[in-house]
Design a protein around this motif. Structure first.
Motif, short mmCIF file in Angstrom:
data_model
loop_
_atom_site.label_atom_id
_atom_site.label_comp_id
_atom_site.label_asym_id
_atom_site.label_seq_id
_atom_site.Cartn_x
_atom_site.Cartn_y
_atom_site.Cartn_z
N ASN A 49 -11.76 -26.13 -1.01
CA ASN A 49 -12.47 -25.02 -1.65
C ASN A 49 -12.19 -25.10 -3.15
N ASP A 50 -13.24 -24.98 -3.93
CA ASP A 50 -13.11 -25.19 -5.37
C ASP A 50 -13.79 -24.07 -6.14
N PRO A 51 -13.18 -22.84 -6.12
CA PRO A 51 -13.83 -21.71 -6.79
C PRO A 51 -13.92 -21.86 -8.31
N SER A 52 -13.06 -22.68 -8.91
CA SER A 52 -13.05 -22.86 -10.36
C SER A 52 -13.84 -24.08 -10.81
N ASN A 53 -14.51 -24.75 -9.87
CA ASN A 53 -15.31 -25.95 -10.18
C ASN A 53 -14.49 -27.02 -10.89
N HIS A 85 -3.64 -30.66 -10.35
CA HIS A 85 -2.77 -29.49 -10.48
C HIS A 85 -3.51 -28.32 -11.15
N ALA A 86 -3.04 -27.10 -10.81
CA ALA A 86 -3.52 -25.85 -11.43
C ALA A 86 -5.03 -25.73 -11.39
N GLY A 87 -5.62 -26.03 -10.25
CA GLY A 87 -7.07 -25.96 -10.14
C GLY A 87 -7.56 -24.86 -9.23
N ASP A 88 -6.65 -24.03 -8.69
CA ASP A 88 -7.01 -22.96 -7.78
C ASP A 88 -7.72 -23.49 -6.54
N LEU A 89 -7.39 -24.73 -6.16
CA LEU A 89 -8.00 -25.35 -4.99
C LEU A 89 -7.43 -24.76 -3.71
N GLY A 90 -8.26 -24.69 -2.69
CA GLY A 90 -7.83 -24.22 -1.38
C GLY A 90 -8.43 -25.08 -0.29
N GLY A 91 -8.54 -24.49 0.89
CA GLY A 91 -9.08 -25.26 2.00
C GLY A 91 -8.00 -26.09 2.67
N ARG A 92 -8.34 -27.38 2.94
CA ARG A 92 -7.37 -28.25 3.60
C ARG A 92 -7.38 -29.63 2.96
N ILE A 93 -6.29 -30.35 3.18
CA ILE A 93 -6.19 -31.71 2.67
C ILE A 93 -6.61 -32.65 3.80
N ASP A 94 -7.68 -33.39 3.57
CA ASP A 94 -8.23 -34.24 4.62
C ASP A 94 -7.38 -35.49 4.80
#
Length: 1066
Positions: A49-53, A85-94
């Motif tokens: 998930n990449d809310p900050s693009n 780093h510091a990207g506000d990423l979420g979701g899962r690591i494939d």
């Protein structure tokens, strides 16, 4: 020979050039990243998930070697570094990540994986040298497969979530590990072997285990293998031992952190001899860490730059030897109550000092006048040092390099010097919590670099200077808790960098202009509460900011609901209490609540029903909807809350059965003063965190459920003024932390269960106005050492008043009135120590932040309710029982008494002569007894007395006058005492003198009574029947006090008949 050599050299050069051509030629076709790795990266992107693009550059059209965060080998084309780093990423690591087989550097720190586990497959990426997963939102167990990363040099796993490790032995498989940071990881299960594991990693250079829950540190090591260790950070753990000597043998140490633990005993002196030490954090949360710090500071501190010392058991002042550590750049000293005295001038020898922080150093003196000699000082913090006097402007002016000045929580007085405006480098200024007065100097507006200005908690007055609008760099402005008046200057709207604005708890008035917020696009925190401001912007106003914290309590916002709130998408806390809002809340508002952690709409005139369910942020902290007109059922709180106050509304219907399903963390619940029906639900047992439960003043029936005893954290239980029946369940004895129990005004019956004696923390026991019976338990006097209020009023208790109640040394209210008690008043009541005190504990009665003790007290002939002022009431009420005997003379030593009521008993003897010693007495009622003798003259000393009733006794003689007694002109307070004379009674005393001989006792008593009766009879009836008849009726018609007394006599007769019937039932 030379020719042969030249040929060989030419051949070798040719071979070398050929190899170079072959090498470059073999890779000349590699352009961009490899297809296999491109596919893997694309798969990884889809799982995130990449809310900050952050990954917007990861598109199919561009070369993946140009994607953000990707570094590839410029020869082989393999991806070797992935930095997200510091990207506000979420979701899962494939798992496709393992396809990056040559990856050496992976940084996913500072993201938001919201409790996801660290993937096991990371352990198969054997080329990794650097792995950083810190502050990324991972939780659960750290996979031991990370021990397969044998080439790993740096591993960072610090986490704000619940990361943990059962053991650390897998770290011994990482022979190249230089840097390990597991701060905030729960290592409590690895406490006993972590030292030995780390000692088997001789390559370690930096080890950070800050706040890991470690409780054990090996006292000895057979050999110390930390030969390369430069940084050791063990701060904020649970070590409860001495500091091991082997730490002082790690000669390579440059930075050592041992503070914020429970170390005790002597600090190893050898620490002061570490030759390479540059940074030292040393201290203890325990009170038993000792050091001869004069000797300690004389150590070999040749390179020390940062010194942090925090002790509570040091004595005396700071030694002069502190001046010998000339390499110091940063000095922080935090101490307990035993450190006193002035700051030694030897500190001026620290020519390199840039930061000086002294916390809790009890100087009891003015700010030193030599501080200006520290020319390089950039940070000066003297918090909580009991500094007195004014701020010395002349001395501080010399600190031209000063960037931070913190003088908060002292006793500084006088004005804020205008010279502070000359500290042009200042970034941070805090004068919070002093006694500063006068105006805020306009010169502060010239501090163009200032980022934080905190002047809260003083006595500043006048207007907010318009010049503060010139603080172009200001981010935080707090003027809370002063005496500022006037309006908010519109120039504050020029503070374009402002993030926090707190003007609460002042005397600001007037309309808040929209222009104040015109350029405050960065504002996130707004607090204007506890002022008299009017803030009613135009209905179409679109504020430039997106607030997270809004506090507007006691501002005038109404009557309509603020429409501009609809534009605020990220609000976390909202306070609109006491803002004159009325009507129904618009439906769009409930779309904001799912993101709220705190909501306060109390003390308005809002009506209608709440949405059901009411959605809030998961585990919301605070919901206060009290003192409105909300109606309908109590809503189901979807995600739970810690504080819920629904009191003083019109909620009806029973508490819903699913109410507690999300309330496992509820700490405070009040639905007081509604119309709730039904029964107390048995499922309340699941609320194990509940400390306050207030369901008083409703229509709740049934019995008190046994399951209530499972709420073991309860401190306050108030079920008064309902329709509860049955007895007190024995399970309430499990509430060992209970301090307040109100069960009054119900239909409860039976005896007080002995299981309550286990509630040894009780301070208030209120069982009044029920149908309890039996004896008052003697164990009350032994089991409740902290009891302050005991109210058993209006029940059917029988037997004697236990003398053991005198053991309640904290008791200040004793009310057993209107029962069927007999016997005499215990002589030992003179030992009720708390009733002797004239200086009261004004803090009593608060249960946490919001619950206040309350009680109905019979006082001054009325039933009065006390809440916040309950600590001021000292009362003994034994009225309307069958008590006999004399009033114990020792009661006159209870100098703190304000209410004394023995009315409606069968007490005999005299009123104690020294009753005038009860100088604080406000209400005194001895009526309806059989007391005899004269009224003591000392009663005229009761200057606070505002209610007196001595009626219906056998008192005689002249009524004393003077001081407070002459204000009592109602004759009814003395009626029923045939022998009394003097004002305000119409019967004059013979010769207008007080008899000097006491009234006879024994056989002559009746004879003297007849004489007084005849005297009264002849003085009341004139000659002739007509004169007598109209004299009597005329007095009743014309004299209101007589008329009241006449009818009160018949009311009293009825009361006595009813009381005798009540006691017969007992």
């Amino acid at each position: 020979m030379e020719s042969c050599y030249s040929q060989q050299r030419g051949f070798l050069i040719s071979v070398f050039l050929l190899n170079v051509l072959i090498y470059w030629g073999g890779y000349s076709k590699v352009s961009g990243c490899l297809d296999s790795e491109r596919k893997a990266l694309t798969t990884i992107r889809k799982a995130l998930n990449d809310p900050s693009n952050l990954l917007s550059s990861w598109d199919d059209a561009s070369d993946c070697c140009n994607w953000r965060g990707i570094t590839y080998h410029n020869i082989t084309g393999y991806v070797v570094k992935l930095d997200l780093h510091a990207g506000d990423l979420g979701g899962r690591i494939d798992p496709a990540l393992v396809e990056l087989k040559h990856l050496q550097f992976l940084d996913l720190s500072g993201n938001a994986f919201h409790g996801a586990p660290i993937p096991d497959f990371l352990g198969s990426m054997k080329e990794l040298r650097h792995l950083n997963l810190s502050w990324a939102g991972f939780s659960g167990r750290i996979p031991h497969q990370l021990g397969n990363l044998t080439k790993l040099i740096s591993l960072k796993l610090s986490s704000e979530y619940s990361l943990s490790a059962k053991n650390l032995w897998w770290l011994t498989s990482l022979p190249s590990l230089n840097y390990l940071d597991m701060s905030y990881v729960n290592l409590s299960m690895a406490s006993h072997d972590w030292v030995h594991v780390m000692n088997m990693s001789p390559s370690l250079v930096e080890l950070s285990l800050f706040d890991c829950g470690l409780s054990y540190i090996s006292p000895t090591l057979s050999s110390v293998n930390f030969t390369s260790l430069r940084v050791l950070d063990l701060r904020f753990n649970d070590f409860n031992s001495t500091i091991p000597n082997w730490i002082a043998n790690i000669s390579s140490l440059v930075s050592l952190g041992l503070s914020l633990n429970k170390f005790h005993g002597q600090i190893p002196y050898q620490i002061s001899q570490l030759p390479n030490l540059e940074e030292l954090w040393l201290g203890s949360t325990d009170d038993n860490l000792r050091v001869d710090w004069s000797e300690f500071l004389e150590g070999s501190w040749r390179k020390l730059k940062i010194l942090y010392l925090s002790f509570s058991q040091l004595h005396g002042g700071i030694p002069n030897s502190i001046g010998n550590i000339t390499s110091l750049v940063d000095l922080y000293l935090s101490f307990g109550e035993n450190i006193t005295g002035s700051i030694p001038r030897a500190i001026t020898k620290l020519i390199n000092l840039e930061s000086l922080s002294l916390y809790g150093y009890k100087m009891h003196a003015a700010i030193p006048d030599w501080l200006h000699e520290l020319k390089n000082l950039k940070h000066l913090s003297l918090q909580d040092c009991m500094l007195t006097g004014p701020i010395p402007a002349a001395h501080l002016r010399g600190l031209s390099s000063l960037e931070e000045l913190d003088l908060s929580r002292n006793q500084l007085n006088g004005n804020i010097p205008a010279a502070l405006g000359g500290l042009s480098s200042l970034l941070y200024l805090s004068l919070d919590g002093n006694q500063l007065n006068g105006n805020i100097p306009a010169s502060l507006g010239g501090l163009s670099s200032l980022e934080k200005l905190i002047l809260s908690g003083n006595q500043l007055n006048g207007n907010i200077p318009a010049a503060l609008g010139g603080l172009s760099s200001l981010q935080d402005l707090s003027l809370r808790g002063n005496q500022l008046n006037g309006t908010i200057p519109t120039t504050l709207g020029q503070l374009s960098n402002l993030s926090l604005l707190d003007l609460s708890d002042n005397s600001l008035t007037g309309n808040v202009s929209e222009s104040v917020f015109e350029n405050l696009a960065k504002l996130r925190y707004l607090d204007l509460s506890s002022n008299s401001l009017v803030f009613d912007p135009h209905s179409d106003w679109a504020p430039p900011f997106q607030l997270s914290y809004i506090y507007l309590g006691s501002c005038h916002l109404g009557p309509r609901f603020p429409l501009w709130l609809r534009t605020q998408k990220y609000v976390r806390e909202l306070d609109l209490s006491n803002t004159t809002i009325s009507g129904i809340i618009p439906t769009w508002f409930w779309d904001l609540t799912p993101q709220l952690l705190s909501l306060n709409l109390s003390n308005n005139q809002i009506f209608g029903q709440l949405p059901n369910p009411l959605k809030m942020q998961p585990q919301a902290l605070f919901i206060d909807l009290s003192s409105n007109n909300f109606s309908g059922p109590i809503p189901y709180i979807l995600n739970g809350a810690s504080f819920l106050d629904l009191s003083n509304n019109q909620f009806s219907e029973p508490i819903p059965p699913n109410f507690t399903s999300t309330m496992q963390h509820l700490n405070y619940f009040s639905a007081r003063g509604n119309q709730i029906s039904g029964m107390i639900p048995s499922f309340i047992e699941g609320m194990n965190s509940l400390t306050v439960l207030d369901l008083s003043r409703n229509n709740i029936g049934g019995i008190i459920p046994l399951s209530l005893g499972n709420c073991i954290a309860l401190k306050a239980l108030d079920l008064s003024k309902n329709r509860l029946s049955g007895g007190i369940p024995t399970s309430l004895g499990l509430l060992r932390q209970l301090q307040t129990m109100h069960l009054s005004n119900n239909n409860l019956s039976g005896e007080i269960p002995s299981s309550l004696k286990k509630c040894s923390s009780l301070e208030t026991l209120d069982l009044g106005h029920n149908n309890f019976s039996g004896y008052i338990p003697t164990w009350i006097g032994k089991s409740f050492p902290a009891l302050r209020i005991l109210s058993l009023r209006s029940n059917m208790f029988t037997g004697n008043i236990p003398a053991q109640l005198s053991n309640l040394t904290s008791l200040q209210i004793l009310d057993v009135g209107q029962n069927c008690l007999s016997g005499s008043i215990p002589q030992s009541f003179e030992d009720l120590i708390a009733m002797k005190k004239t200086n009261l504990d004004l803090s009593y009665g608060r249960r946490g932040t919001y619950y206040n003790e309350n009680l109905l007290v019979s006082m001054k002939g009325l039933i009065l309710e006390y809440t916040r002022t309950i600590s001021l009431v000292i009362c003994m009420d034994l009225s309307r029982n069958n008590l006999s005997g004399e009033i114990p003379k020792g009661l006159t030593s209870l100098l703190g008494l304000r209410v004394l009521n023995f009315s409606g008993n069968h007490l005999t003897g005299k009123i104690p002569d020294k009753i005038g010693k009860l100088a604080l007495l406000e209400s005194l009622d001895f009526s309806k007894n059989q007391l005899s003798g004269i009224i003591p003259l000392s009663m005229s000393n009761l200057t606070f007395l505002s209610y007196l009733n001595l009626s219906f006794n056998n008192l005689w003689g002249k009524i004393p006058s003077g001081n407070q007694l002459q204000t009592f002109q109602d004759p009814s307070i003395y009626m029923g005492n045939i022998g009394l004379c003097g004002s305000p009674l119409p019967i004059k005393c013979v010769d207008d003198e007080t008899p000097h001989t006491p009234m006879p006792v024994g056989g002559d008593l009746e004879k003297d009574k007849e004489e007084y009766e005849m005297r009264w009879f002849y003085s009341a009836i004139g000659p002739g029947f007509a004169m007598g008849f109209w004299g009597f009726c005329g007095v009743l018609i014309l004299k209101k006090p007589w008329r009241i007394a006449y009818y009160r006599f018949f009311d009293d007769l009825e009361s006595r008949l009813c009381f005798n019937c009540h006691c017969t039932l007992c």
